[in-house]
Design a protein around this motif. Structure first.
Motif, mmCIF file in Angstrom:
data_model
loop_
_atom_site.group_PDB
_atom_site.id
_atom_site.type_symbol
_atom_site.label_atom_id
_atom_site.label_comp_id
_atom_site.label_asym_id
_atom_site.label_seq_id
_atom_site.Cartn_x
_atom_site.Cartn_y
_atom_site.Cartn_z
ATOM 1 N N GLU A 193 11.312 -6.065 9.344
ATOM 2 C CA GLU A 193 12.155 -6.794 10.308
ATOM 3 C C GLU A 193 11.505 -6.829 11.688
ATOM 4 O O GLU A 193 10.819 -5.893 12.076
ATOM 5 N N ARG B 54 13.556 -11.290 17.709
ATOM 6 C CA ARG B 54 13.018 -12.321 18.583
ATOM 7 C C ARG B 54 13.123 -11.920 20.034
ATOM 8 O O ARG B 54 14.054 -11.250 20.442
ATOM 9 N N ARG C 125 17.413 -12.131 17.876
ATOM 10 C CA ARG C 125 17.777 -12.309 16.475
ATOM 11 C C ARG C 125 16.770 -11.642 15.550
ATOM 12 O O ARG C 125 15.599 -11.552 15.859
ATOM 13 N N ARG C 126 17.259 -11.269 14.372
ATOM 14 C CA ARG C 126 16.395 -10.602 13.417
ATOM 15 C C ARG C 126 15.643 -11.629 12.574
ATOM 16 O O ARG C 126 16.202 -12.646 12.181
ATOM 17 N N THR C 127 14.385 -11.391 12.355
ATOM 18 C CA THR C 127 13.678 -12.209 11.371
ATOM 19 C C THR C 127 12.729 -11.283 10.611
ATOM 20 O O THR C 127 12.628 -10.107 10.920
ATOM 21 N N PHE C 128 12.074 -11.811 9.617
ATOM 22 C CA PHE C 128 11.193 -10.975 8.806
ATOM 23 C C PHE C 128 9.750 -11.431 8.957
ATOM 24 O O PHE C 128 9.489 -12.597 9.188
ATOM 25 N N PHE D 133 12.940 -21.239 8.754
ATOM 26 C CA PHE D 133 12.942 -20.275 7.654
ATOM 27 C C PHE D 133 11.946 -19.137 7.903
ATOM 28 O O PHE D 133 11.288 -18.650 7.008
ATOM 29 N N GLY D 134 11.817 -18.759 9.179
ATOM 30 C CA GLY D 134 10.982 -17.613 9.502
ATOM 31 C C GLY D 134 9.499 -17.862 9.339
ATOM 32 O O GLY D 134 8.701 -16.944 9.360
#
Lengths: 384, 388
Positions: free
Chosen positions: B109, B112, B117-120, B341-342
């Motif tokens: 994880e 940003r 915000r969380r992204t992978f 979509f990351g």
């Protein structure tokens, strides 16, 4: 009311032109409806995701890391937890390498399905609990591969059984539907006790636990309490509600916001320009007629409103048709975002926008018509 | 010859009248411009994603996966890895060892920078130290590479730009250990956040005994078949080999399909709208020229050149819209960074996309001009003249 025939005859003075404007408005609003509907629909779907359903997964990595199923007892002991169901995930294939199937292994305790987003008929539930090799199939999977109840389905899973084979087989006992927007599309449910017993390695581990809480309002506190229980242990957890997970998996759509806004903007500008010129052209051609109407005693204001009303009729008809078309096509986008449907607010926004564009694009031509001087218009219409 | 002379004369007349009908002409141009701009900028997403994925691909490099799997679903056990290392046809690196890199990929994880915000992003453990080959695409921009056996990470510069916690010296808790960022690197145009670490320490942290995939450099492109045969003939292996480009394209096929579908869907609807607008405008142009056309017909011009000149006018009016649309898409969106979509990449307005945009516009002009051209050809000479 008595002006209706006048508006009507104005509209059908040049039927070809009116129909083309109508079609253009319809196309523009169909696009508006689909794009805006997608955006708002996703936001609604996220808001509708269950906030009272918690997912407890490994803090290390949601996708890769497993947790021991032995944590179950401790999770159940956390105050506020109503039910906890261990869930193991694996991703296999059916017959061909490109026919992927997500396999969700669950422990079919009493009322287990309330900790999931699945809708399963009671008779299928009963059949699933009865047989160890039972498999419930999501409706879309059953449709795609023409599986029926009673079928014995071979699946290739990246999990070896005791005899070393990675060919598994399950019996279809029923189908189910899923309301989760972030979940996999092609998924089947199998029994975790059987799956765990049959596999050769990684026994006693699960991917995550599904947890329901007794009081939905306390869900965040329960989530924190679960994580606090395992802090500094060898299996630190991270507990999130389904809604939080939907938010993060759908945030990708949010990245498209700028694009959706740009496209909708471009559509409306092009539409506004096209209709304004068409209206102006129409008024120009009708100068003699409008002069006659004025001679008959219509005030400037009446003529102004008459032209506006004509535009409103075409735009509203076009917007209604376009939005209807969008409402019919939007479910097709459910291929990418499950359970999407047209939110009412988007229809209302579309209609309001239709009225706005009609008034803006008709106001200049209408003002021109209202300011016509009867004498010059009647006398000089050839030159005009 | 007669047709051509009449056609050219008519076309010159039509075009000289353009300035007298600014409304109708601008309607066509603006409609086509917006349709083409939207189509091209949306297609630029797909081409940008593809360009990013294929950046730094080498013809002589292959990817070995477990059979039927790709990305993080693949797994190569250690014993099979030894066989891969000894496959025939693989080049020896400058250190004399086979040029094979085993990768262990873990998804981690990040948060940003602005939104939190969380992204992978992928954390890739590699067995072959990066930067040892002079021909490597990787360039260290700051700090140093990780040391084998230590919990150290190096991150691409986009990580630093997009996410928090990637400055040199920052510590990230991953898998129960604190990992220190010791360097930043660049990989050509790649916008994706990728973090590298030593594969062995990463696998021991995650208690894993399998690599995810392997990349190998061949002695020459022609040795591909030899590697493939060697893998197929060994029944104890469940591995398959792919060209690097093929393996990477597979990874984004779904995303690319989605992006291109969206582009053509929206682009088509906008093109229909623009075509309708063009039909309307051309109808009004033809109508306002009824007397002129009837006169021309009366003095001997044929109906075919009249129709052809209207069609040609329509296409010529669509052309500036096409160029304007492509220029707008290029000016506004070329090399703009997005991360749907990351997956982060730069939009890429390529010459091919410009050609698609122009063809699209010409089609709009052609279809939009058909009906008005027919109407122009059918102007009844006597009634039109008498009405005047």
């Amino acid at each position: 009311m008595k002006y209706l025939p006048l508006i009507w005859s104005g509209l059908w003075r040049k039927p070809g032109r009116t129909v083309l404007i109508f079609l253009q408005v319809a196309v523009a609003f169909a696009l508006f409806g689909v794009l805006q509907g997608l955006k708002t629909g996703v936001a609604h779907a996220v808001a509708a995701a269950r906030a009272d359903l918690l997912i407890v997964h490994s803090r290390l990595s949601f996708i890769m890391q497993s947790l021991p199923s032995g944590l179950l007892g401790q999770i159940r002991a956390v105050p506020g937890v109503k039910m906890a169901i261990p869930v193991e995930l694996t991703f296999g294939t059916y017959q061909k390498p490109d026919q992927g199937i997500g396999v969700v292994a669950v422990t079919p305790d009493e009322d287990w399905q309330s900790a999931f987003t699945y809708t399963i008929p009671p008779e299928y539930l009963a059949a699933f609990r009865k047989s160890r090799t039972a498999m419930l199939v999501r409706d879309v999977v059953a449709e795609k591969y023409h599986w029926k109840i009673g079928d014995h389905i071979p699946l290739q899973l990246p999990v070896a059984q005791h005899n070393g084979s990675s060919d598994w087989a399950f019996d279809v006992v029923g189908t189910f539907t899923d309301s989760d927007i972030g979940g996999g599309r092609y998924i089947v449910l199998v029994s975790y006790p059987y799956f765990d017993e049959a596999r050769a390695a990684k026994k006693g581990t699960v991917n995550h636990f599904n947890v329901t809480v007794s009081d939905p309002k306390l869900a965040p506190q329960v989530a924190d309490a679960i994580d606090a229980r395992f802090v500094n242990s060898s299996h630190e957890t991270k507990t999130e509600s389904l809604r939080e997970m939907a938010q993060s998996s759908m945030q990708a759509i949010g990245d498209f916001d700028f694009l959706i806004r740009a496209v909708v903007g471009a559509v409306l500008v092009a539409l506004l320009f096209a209709t304004t010129t068409m209206m102006a052209q129409s008024i120009h051609e009708r100068i003699p007629e409008l002069a006659v109407v004025k001679t008959l005693g219509f005030t400037d204001r009446a003529v102004f409103l008459l032209i506006l009303a004509e535009a409103l009729v075409v735009f509203l008809a076009g917007a209604v048709c376009g939005l209807l078309l969008a409402t019919l096509t939007l479910p097709l986008a459910a291929r990418f975002v499950h359970g999407l449907s047209m939110p009412g607010i988007v229809v209302a926004m579309g209609l309001a926008l239709g009225i706005l564009v009609a008034l803006v694009s008709a106001s200049i031509p209408a003002a021109l018509a209202a300011r016509l001087r009867v004498a010059t218009a009647l006398a000089g219409h050839r030159a005009a | 010859m007669n047709f051509l002379r009449q056609f050219l004369a008519l076309l010159r007349m039509s075009l000289s009248g353009v300035t007298q009908r600014p409304g109708a002409v601008l309607t066509i141009i603006i409609g086509v411009t917006s349709a083409v701009a939207v189509l091209v900028s949306m297609l630029a997403m797909g081409s940008g994603a593809r360009r990013q994925v294929l950046a730094g691909v080498h013809d002589d490099r292959v990817v070995v996966n477990s059979h039927g799997a790709s990305g993080i679903q693949s797994s190569i056990p250690r014993d099979e890895a030894d066989t891969v290392r000894d496959l025939p046809g693989i080049k020896k690196g400058s250190d004399g060892k086979p040029d094979v890199d085993f990768q262990s990929i873990v998804v981690i994880e990040a948060h940003r920078r602005i939104t939190g915000r969380r992204t992978f992003f992928p954390l890739i453990g590699v067995t072959r130290p990066p930067f040892i080959d002079a021909q490597s695409d990787l360039h260290l921009t700051e700090g140093r590479s990780f040391r084998p056996g230590l919990h150290e990470l190096i991150a691409t510069t986009p990580c630093v730009r997009q996410f928090t916690g990637f400055a040199i010296g920052d510590k990230r808790p991953i898998g129960g250990a604190d990992w220190t960022i010791v360097g930043h690197y660049d990989q050509k145009d790649v916008q994706q956040c990728v973090v590298l670490a030593d594969a062995e320490i990463l696998m021991s942290t995650f208690n894993s005994n399998t690599y995810t995939q392997a990349t190998a450099t061949l002695r020459s492109v022609a040795d591909y078949g030899e590697v493939q045969r060697a893998l197929e003939q060994n029944p104890s292996l469940h591995l398959e080999v792919k060209h690097e480009a093929e393996a990477r394209e597979e990874g984004i096929r779904q995303l690319n399909g989605l992006l291109n579908f969206a582009a053509y869907f929206v682009g088509s609807i906008m093109a229909i709208g623009a075509t309708l607008g063009a039909v309307n405008s051309l109808y009004s142009i033809v109508d306002s020229r009824r007397r002129e056309i009837a006169t021309l017909r009366a003095i001997g011009f044929g109906s075919a050149p009249v129709a052809a000149s209207i069609l040609c006018e329509s296409i010529l009016l669509a052309l500036p819209g096409a160029l304007l649309g492509v220029a707008l898409a290029w000016a506004l969106f070329h090399r703009m960074a997005i991360s749907p979509f990351g997956f982060s990449f730069l939009l890429d307005v390529t010459p091919q996309l410009a050609v698609i945009g122009v063809v699209w516009a010409l089609a709009m002009g052609l279809i939009g001009g058909l009906l008005p051209a027919v109407r122009a050809a059918r102007v009844p000479v006597t009634t039109a003249l008498r009405a005047a």
